[in-house]
Design an enzyme around this catalytic site. Structure first.
Site, PDB file in Angstrom:
ATOM      1  N   GLY A   1       0.841  -1.201   0.000  1.00  0.00           N
ATOM      2  CA  GLY A   1       0.000   0.000   0.000  1.00  0.00           C
ATOM      3  C   GLY A   1       0.873   1.247   0.000  1.00  0.00           C
ATOM      4  O   GLY A   1       1.851   1.319   0.731  1.00  0.00           O
TER       5      GLY A   1
ATOM      6  N   ARG B   1       1.004  -5.025  -5.184  1.00  0.00           N
ATOM      7  CA  ARG B   1       1.161  -6.259  -4.404  1.00  0.00           C
ATOM      8  C   ARG B   1       1.291  -7.355  -5.463  1.00  0.00           C
ATOM      9  O   ARG B   1       0.361  -7.598  -6.223  1.00  0.00           O
ATOM     10  CB  ARG B   1      -0.044  -6.483  -3.488  1.00  0.00           C
ATOM     11  CG  ARG B   1      -0.150  -5.411  -2.401  1.00  0.00           C
ATOM     12  CD  ARG B   1      -1.186  -5.745  -1.341  1.00  0.00           C
ATOM     13  NE  ARG B   1      -1.047  -4.855  -0.203  1.00  0.00           N
ATOM     14  CZ  ARG B   1      -1.842  -3.797   0.037  1.00  0.00           C
ATOM     15  NH1 ARG B   1      -2.845  -3.544  -0.745  1.00  0.00           N
ATOM     16  NH2 ARG B   1      -1.630  -3.039   1.093  1.00  0.00           N
TER      17      ARG B   1
ATOM     18  N   ASP C   1       5.049  -4.977   5.846  1.00  0.00           N
ATOM     19  CA  ASP C   1       5.547  -6.326   6.169  1.00  0.00           C
ATOM     20  C   ASP C   1       5.533  -7.299   4.990  1.00  0.00           C
ATOM     21  O   ASP C   1       6.434  -8.127   4.865  1.00  0.00           O
ATOM     22  CB  ASP C   1       4.854  -6.910   7.411  1.00  0.00           C
ATOM     23  CG  ASP C   1       3.343  -6.836   7.331  1.00  0.00           C
ATOM     24  OD1 ASP C   1       2.821  -6.411   6.276  1.00  0.00           O
ATOM     25  OD2 ASP C   1       2.687  -7.210   8.311  1.00  0.00           O
TER      26      ASP C   1
ATOM     27  N   THR D   1       4.169   2.721   5.582  1.00  0.00           N
ATOM     28  CA  THR D   1       2.759   2.324   5.659  1.00  0.00           C
ATOM     29  C   THR D   1       2.055   3.264   6.622  1.00  0.00           C
ATOM     30  O   THR D   1       2.649   3.666   7.625  1.00  0.00           O
ATOM     31  CB  THR D   1       2.564   0.858   6.151  1.00  0.00           C
ATOM     32  OG1 THR D   1       1.197   0.686   6.579  1.00  0.00           O
ATOM     33  CG2 THR D   1       3.453   0.503   7.321  1.00  0.00           C
TER      34      THR D   1
ATOM     35  N   ASP E   1      -0.231   2.493   8.558  1.00  0.00           N
ATOM     36  CA  ASP E   1      -0.755   1.765   9.727  1.00  0.00           C
ATOM     37  C   ASP E   1       0.128   1.836  10.979  1.00  0.00           C
ATOM     38  O   ASP E   1      -0.334   1.543  12.079  1.00  0.00           O
ATOM     39  CB  ASP E   1      -0.961   0.285   9.377  1.00  0.00           C
ATOM     40  CG  ASP E   1      -2.092   0.074   8.383  1.00  0.00           C
ATOM     41  OD1 ASP E   1      -2.733   1.065   7.995  1.00  0.00           O
ATOM     42  OD2 ASP E   1      -2.330  -1.082   8.005  1.00  0.00           O
TER      43      ASP E   1
ATOM     44  N   ASP F   1       2.337  -0.198  11.879  1.00  0.00           N
ATOM     45  CA  ASP F   1       2.304  -1.517  12.521  1.00  0.00           C
ATOM     46  C   ASP F   1       3.573  -2.333  12.266  1.00  0.00           C
ATOM     47  O   ASP F   1       3.526  -3.555  12.209  1.00  0.00           O
ATOM     48  CB  ASP F   1       1.066  -2.295  12.034  1.00  0.00           C
ATOM     49  CG  ASP F   1       1.075  -2.516  10.526  1.00  0.00           C
ATOM     50  OD1 ASP F   1       1.868  -1.854   9.822  1.00  0.00           O
ATOM     51  OD2 ASP F   1       0.302  -3.359  10.050  1.00  0.00           O
TER      52      ASP F   1
ATOM     53  N   ARG G   1      -5.448  -2.315   9.181  1.00  0.00           N
ATOM     54  CA  ARG G   1      -5.944  -3.665   8.938  1.00  0.00           C
ATOM     55  C   ARG G   1      -5.821  -4.543  10.187  1.00  0.00           C
ATOM     56  O   ARG G   1      -6.738  -5.236  10.561  1.00  0.00           O
ATOM     57  CB  ARG G   1      -5.164  -4.279   7.773  1.00  0.00           C
ATOM     58  CG  ARG G   1      -5.823  -5.461   7.184  1.00  0.00           C
ATOM     59  CD  ARG G   1      -5.164  -5.931   5.917  1.00  0.00           C
ATOM     60  NE  ARG G   1      -3.815  -5.400   5.726  1.00  0.00           N
ATOM     61  CZ  ARG G   1      -3.263  -5.168   4.552  1.00  0.00           C
ATOM     62  NH1 ARG G   1      -3.949  -5.397   3.467  1.00  0.00           N
ATOM     63  NH2 ARG G   1      -2.037  -4.729   4.455  1.00  0.00           N
TER      64      ARG G   1
HETATM   65  O1  F6P Z   1      -1.640  -1.507   4.945  1.00  0.00           O
HETATM   66  C1  F6P Z   1      -2.083  -0.237   4.707  1.00  0.00           C
HETATM   67  C2  F6P Z   1      -3.541  -0.229   4.376  1.00  0.00           C
HETATM   68  O2  F6P Z   1      -3.868   1.106   4.102  1.00  0.00           O
HETATM   69  C3  F6P Z   1      -4.476  -0.827   5.437  1.00  0.00           C
HETATM   70  O3  F6P Z   1      -4.761   0.025   6.494  1.00  0.00           O
HETATM   71  C4  F6P Z   1      -5.669  -1.196   4.615  1.00  0.00           C
HETATM   72  O4  F6P Z   1      -6.374  -2.242   5.213  1.00  0.00           O
HETATM   73  C5  F6P Z   1      -5.059  -1.650   3.336  1.00  0.00           C
HETATM   74  O5  F6P Z   1      -3.821  -0.967   3.217  1.00  0.00           O
HETATM   75  C6  F6P Z   1      -5.901  -1.383   2.110  1.00  0.00           C
HETATM   76  O6  F6P Z   1      -5.255  -1.907   1.018  1.00  0.00           O
HETATM   77  P1  F6P Z   1      -5.728  -1.724  -0.492  1.00  0.00           P
HETATM   78  O7  F6P Z   1      -5.388  -0.340  -0.891  1.00  0.00           O
HETATM   79  O8  F6P Z   1      -4.975  -2.727  -1.267  1.00  0.00           O
HETATM   80  O9  F6P Z   1      -7.188  -1.941  -0.488  1.00  0.00           O
END
Ligand code: F6P
Length: 326
Positions: free
Chosen positions: A14, A75, A106, A129, A131, A133, A175
């Protein structure tokens, strides 16, 4: 000191505000140290597809203030397979890459760890990120900007919530972690905060809402972390409406607005420090590590630990949240 001639830079997973500043710092520290920086487009996918381009100092001009990642991010399912990683390594070798700077979370670090273990390609991770985390750093790139985006949004929601005596459930990202929810909940004066690390039952939430009403509150904001396990904001909203028919319950999902926008000063400085630290680590011959900040100092953590361990939520903040919302 490792003899580095060429280093690849990629962003993966992300996107997060400040990734551009990290790319800029990595590219320019390469130039500073006489290393040729190579941009890899769309994360590991670019390595598999051979989508590489040699950069110069000007290639990263005027991006420090921009959100997203100009290298693009992805990804990549193919890179999760040994065959995909072998293909990526073959391209890295053919391009003469002596190391990789991997900016991401991660999932991205798992990829870095595997390509290093399987093929011996030195990799250094930079935590990017929203998050926050990632173990091994007090702050990840993008987190501070996302916090400010969320607080600004909730401030606006509060204006309308108070004007109509409404209860708003605001879902924020995270997440698996409640850092965004907990900190923005406090900063925006939320009446309740739901995070995955301290799972509240729906009944406890109902009790809190009832107590808020008894304390004279006519509107409420509940910040719900995406990782909360009560069944999601919409289900929560209908349960609350069933128990409190007089309440006008609304749901706002802030979603990907939290991932965009200009990076904050803090994120730009953090990204610049860590982008430089990553290239310096590769020069020192360090690899299989992530660079981060702990107590204001740049530190390294093995990628394996950064992936498998977790930063704990500060329980004292939960108490603060409880006290300031009486
Ligand atoms: O990991 C970062 C994040 O923004 C999370 O908080 C969220 O769940 C996820 O990415 C969303 O991912 P995507 O943009 O692939 O839907």
């Amino acid at each position: 000191m490792a003899e580095l001639k060429k280093v690849g830079v990629l962003t993966s997973g992300g996107d997060a505000p400040g990734m551009n500043a990290a790319i800029r710092a990595a590219v320019r520290s390469c130039i500073f140290y006489g290393i040729e920086p190579v941009a890899i487009r769309e994360g590991y996918k670019g390595l598999i597809d051979n989508d590489l381009e040699v950069m110069n100092a000007r290639s990263v001009a005027n991006i420090i203030n921009q959100g997203g990642t100009f290298l693009k991010s992805a990804r990549c399912a193919e890179f999760r397979t040994p065959e995909g990683r072998a293909k990526a390594f073959a391209n890295a070798k053919a391009a003469g890459l002596d190391g990789l700077v991997v900016i991401g979370g991660d999932g991205s670090f798992t990829g870095a760890m595997l390509i290093e273990k399987e093929h011996g390609l030195p990799c250094v991770g930079v935590p990017g990120t929203i998050d926050n985390d990632i173990f091994g750093t007090d702050f990840t790139i993008g987190y501070d900007t996302a916090l400010n985006t969320v607080v600004e949004a909730i401030d606006k929601i509060r204006d309308t919530a108070t004007s109509h005596n409404r209860l708003f459930l605001v879902e924020v990202m995270g997440r698996d972690a409640g850092f965004i929810a907990l900190n923005t909940g406090i900063a925006a004066g939320a009446e309740q905060i739901l995070i995955p690390e301290e799972q509240k039952s729906v009944n406890e939430l109902m009790d809190d809402i009832a107590n808020s009403g008894r304390a004279g509150k006519t509107s409420s904001i509940v910040v719900v972390s995406e990782g909360d396990k009560s069944g999601g904001v919409f289900e929560l909203a209908s349960k609350i409406e069933d128990s409190f028919p007089d309440y006008d319950v609304k749901v706002t999902v802030l979603g990907h607005t939290q991932r965009g926008g200009k990076p904050s000063c803090s994120d730009r400085v953090l990204a610049s420090r860590l982008g430089v630290a990553a290239v310096e680590a590769l020069r020192e011959g360090d690899s299989g590590v992530m660079v981060g900040v702990r107590n204001q100092q740049v530190v390294q953590t093995p990628l394996e630990e950064a992936i498998s361990k977790h930063n704990a939520i500060d329980k004292a903040l939960l108490k603060v949240a409880e006290i300031v919302t009486v």
